[in-house]
Design a protein around this motif. Sequence first.
Motif, PDB file in Angstrom:
ATOM      1  N   PRO A 129       0.808  -1.240   0.000  1.00 50.09           N
ATOM      2  CA  PRO A 129       0.000   0.000   0.000  1.00 50.09           C
ATOM      3  C   PRO A 129       0.829   1.271   0.000  1.00 50.09           C
ATOM      4  CG  PRO A 129      -0.828  -1.590   1.596  1.00 50.09           C
ATOM      5  CD  PRO A 129       0.489  -2.107   1.139  1.00 50.09           C
ATOM      6  N   GLU A 130       2.076   1.201   0.431  1.00 51.51           N
ATOM      7  CA  GLU A 130       2.895   2.416   0.457  1.00 51.51           C
ATOM      8  C   GLU A 130       3.223   2.916  -0.934  1.00 51.51           C
ATOM      9  OE1 GLU A 130       5.605  -1.180   0.595  1.00 51.51           O
ATOM     10  OE2 GLU A 130       3.747  -0.510   1.558  1.00 51.51           O
ATOM     11  N   LEU A 131       3.003   2.077  -1.957  1.00 54.34           N
ATOM     12  CA  LEU A 131       3.285   2.497  -3.320  1.00 54.34           C
ATOM     13  C   LEU A 131       2.148   3.299  -3.946  1.00 54.34           C
ATOM     14  CD1 LEU A 131       4.922  -0.782  -4.750  1.00 54.34           C
ATOM     15  CD2 LEU A 131       6.081   1.293  -3.944  1.00 54.34           C
ATOM     16  N   LYS A 132       1.008   3.382  -3.278  1.00 52.18           N
ATOM     17  CA  LYS A 132      -0.129   4.097  -3.838  1.00 52.18           C
ATOM     18  C   LYS A 132       0.129   5.596  -3.846  1.00 52.18           C
ATOM     19  CE  LYS A 132      -3.456   0.641  -2.181  1.00 52.18           C
ATOM     20  NZ  LYS A 132      -4.662   0.405  -1.345  1.00 52.18           N
ATOM     21  N   PRO A 133      -0.142   6.268  -4.956  1.00 50.44           N
ATOM     22  CA  PRO A 133       0.020   7.733  -4.996  1.00 50.44           C
ATOM     23  C   PRO A 133      -0.961   8.415  -4.045  1.00 50.44           C
ATOM     24  CG  PRO A 133      -0.117   6.799  -7.210  1.00 50.44           C
ATOM     25  CD  PRO A 133      -0.521   5.718  -6.250  1.00 50.44           C
ATOM     26  N   PRO A 134      -0.656   9.623  -3.638  1.00 47.92           N
ATOM     27  CA  PRO A 134      -1.591  10.351  -2.756  1.00 47.92           C
ATOM     28  C   PRO A 134      -2.945  10.558  -3.436  1.00 47.92           C
ATOM     29  CG  PRO A 134       0.574  11.393  -2.755  1.00 47.92           C
ATOM     30  CD  PRO A 134       0.610  10.354  -3.825  1.00 47.92           C
ATOM     31  N   GLY A 135      -3.980  10.344  -2.687  1.00 50.19           N
ATOM     32  CA  GLY A 135      -5.323  10.487  -3.214  1.00 50.19           C
ATOM     33  C   GLY A 135      -5.856   9.252  -3.915  1.00 50.19           C
ATOM     34  N   MET A 136      -5.083   8.184  -3.977  1.00 50.41           N
ATOM     35  CA  MET A 136      -5.518   6.951  -4.640  1.00 50.41           C
ATOM     36  C   MET A 136      -5.498   5.783  -3.657  1.00 50.41           C
ATOM     37  SD  MET A 136      -3.696   7.313  -8.381  1.00 50.41           S
ATOM     38  CE  MET A 136      -4.746   6.039  -9.069  1.00 50.41           C
ATOM     39  N   GLU A 137      -5.822   6.096  -2.406  1.00 49.05           N
ATOM     40  CA  GLU A 137      -5.861   5.046  -1.399  1.00 49.05           C
ATOM     41  C   GLU A 137      -6.993   4.060  -1.616  1.00 49.05           C
ATOM     42  OE1 GLU A 137      -5.614   8.221  -0.809  1.00 49.05           O
ATOM     43  OE2 GLU A 137      -3.621   8.474   0.085  1.00 49.05           O
ATOM     44  N   TRP A 138      -7.956   4.436  -2.436  1.00 45.50           N
ATOM     45  CA  TRP A 138      -9.101   3.562  -2.695  1.00 45.50           C
ATOM     46  C   TRP A 138      -8.734   2.367  -3.567  1.00 45.50           C
ATOM     47  CZ3 TRP A 138      -9.727   3.352  -7.923  1.00 45.50           C
ATOM     48  CH2 TRP A 138      -9.201   4.408  -8.678  1.00 45.50           C
ATOM     49  N   ILE A 139      -7.544   2.382  -4.160  1.00 41.02           N
ATOM     50  CA  ILE A 139      -7.145   1.263  -5.018  1.00 41.02           C
ATOM     51  C   ILE A 139      -6.958   0.019  -4.150  1.00 41.02           C
ATOM     52  CG2 ILE A 139      -5.318   0.376  -6.511  1.00 41.02           C
ATOM     53  CD1 ILE A 139      -4.836   3.165  -7.508  1.00 41.02           C
ATOM     54  N   GLY A 140      -7.551  -1.065  -4.597  1.00 41.51           N
ATOM     55  CA  GLY A 140      -7.425  -2.325  -3.871  1.00 41.51           C
ATOM     56  C   GLY A 140      -8.776  -2.854  -3.463  1.00 41.51           C
ATOM     57  N   PRO A 141      -8.882  -4.121  -3.152  1.00 40.23           N
ATOM     58  CA  PRO A 141     -10.163  -4.717  -2.771  1.00 40.23           C
ATOM     59  C   PRO A 141     -10.609  -4.241  -1.398  1.00 40.23           C
ATOM     60  CG  PRO A 141      -8.383  -6.312  -2.545  1.00 40.23           C
ATOM     61  CD  PRO A 141      -7.794  -5.097  -3.178  1.00 40.23           C
ATOM     62  N   GLN A 142     -11.906  -3.953  -1.289  1.00 42.01           N
ATOM     63  CA  GLN A 142     -12.465  -3.512  -0.023  1.00 42.01           C
ATOM     64  C   GLN A 142     -12.823  -4.694   0.863  1.00 42.01           C
ATOM     65  OE1 GLN A 142     -12.400  -0.268   0.581  1.00 42.01           O
ATOM     66  NE2 GLN A 142     -11.582   0.025  -1.503  1.00 42.01           N
TER      67      GLN A 142
END
Length: 615
Positions: A440-453
């Motif tokens: 998850p640390e590779l996610k750009p700022p503002g794209m924390e929603w990427i990934g399965p919920q």
Amino acid sequence: MSPDITKHDEPNDYNLHNGLPLDKEGFEEDNVKDKASGADASRRQEHDSSLRKKSFRRRTEADGDTGESRDAGESRDAGESRVAGADKQQSSGRQAAADKQKPASGKAKSQGDQRSKPSQMNSREQEFKDMVEIPEKAEDVKRALEEKVGLGVSFDVTLRQMVFGGKECSLFYMNGFAKDVVLVEIIKRLTYVEESEVQEHALDVFKDKLVAHIQVDSLDKFNTVIDKVLAGMTALFIEGEKTALVIDAKNFPVRTTAEPDLEKVVRGARDGFVETLMTNVTLIRRRLRDPRLMFEVVQVGERTKTDVCIAYIQDIAAPELIDAFRKKVETVMVDGIPLGEKQLEEALVNKSGWNPYPMVRYSERPDVVASHLLEGHVVLMADTSPSAMILPCTVFQLMQHAEEYRQTPAVGTYLRWVRYFGVLASLFLLPIWYLMVTHPELKPPGMEWIGPQEAAHLPILAQFLIAELGIDLMRMAAVHTPTPLATAMGLIAAILIGQIAVETGIFVNEVIMYMAVATIGMFATPSYELGMANRLSRYVLLIMTAAFSIPGFVATATIWLVFLSLQRSYNSPYMWPFIPFNAKALYAVTFRRPFGSSKHRPSLTQTVDSTRQPT
């Protein structure tokens, strides 16, 4: 049952049932005595009755013997090994054995004759089969064709023997290839030939005056004539001549030149290549009316003898490139290429066979092939194949489509960029998303929603692999599914893999969505072969990323880029103009330039004439 013998008052010389002789002397002596006495009628009747009973017993015994002999004969007919049935009576058995021995010896003699006969016939048959020169006699021509091509065995091999002008002639053709209307007109003309017209130089008279057709050639080698006939032509053998006339009156089964399914355009030509080489050559010649456009034909395959056409423009294509292709095609030693251009590609370019990326560009559009010929490329076409091979090619040429050049430069550039994005997405979207989910640390700022919920029952990697295999299975099923059932199959697949798989917790929604985007990008690749190669590369990237995380992704992507940079499509860099770098050419493949601004041909093919527009 025997007839009632009491109906006969006086016996005959032979028994009425089986033709056995009666006791005639005793009968006559008793009869004379009875007549002399004239009084003892009852005694005569008793004596007659006794004789009839005696004859009946002899007839019964004879019937029994005859029945036994008949049974023994039937036993022998049922099988020669079952002779024991005739041994019920010793004398009858010996006679049966003697009778059996005679035909057996005759049969052995006949078999010996048959064994010696093929050895004599084989030499004669081999002589006809190996015959090189055309025989003068019509009967020898027929006999040789029986041995060489199976005349009389193969139902489509036809030999029509007729007499024209007092000379016995033979028309040899394949029934499915012959053009009936043309041959009938030729035969009609030959039936009016007078004997005086063909007394001298009959072959020249037939060729120059009598055979009314636009393509007639004379050949003196028997095997060459047979090869021409197997290619669809008709041979005319003339009695007394060692040369045959070959008439190009063929008619191949051919489909309509419809638009190719893989290269459809919104605007543009709707014709496409078919399985007949002559039709494909005509489609190209119609677009390039250049007298320096050459079509050379080389036969490939010891048995298939497939016609392979080498097309190029003489004063544009590099002579070294043409000579190299010609020598490569001529040196292909195989029994045949029934699959056409694909087997030819593996024999010429991709000899190792394990490189998933295509080293040639396939096209079924005549306008695309004509455009590449004008750029200095060489085109190979195989008979019975609707695809043409364009050589050399680069990975950027494999990603171009005719639709880009049917639109304005701005729209064509937009379509090209969208296509590039789809190709890159089909390769890197899934591995990059997997890295962001696992790190998850590779996610750009503002794209924390990427990934399965929500978590699923299966790991992310297993979900990707199962979805990849499922999509491949659906793709293969769609190819083999009849058209009326294709829609139903698509609905079933969408429900099973999409909705039900997510509801049961096997997959997560994001996996299905990203897999769909990657698949669409693969289908958006103009070259089907390039799309399938990128699919295999995505498998490797995904597995290495899951196994070694970020280093695995970086190392695999680097190896992939170096691998493609080292590939050469017939001595041409596969990644040109990116590697080696050529700024002007890279601009041309990145943007769809206006037609008037392209004044020079690409330097990739090293053309003789590099100028597009004469000044």
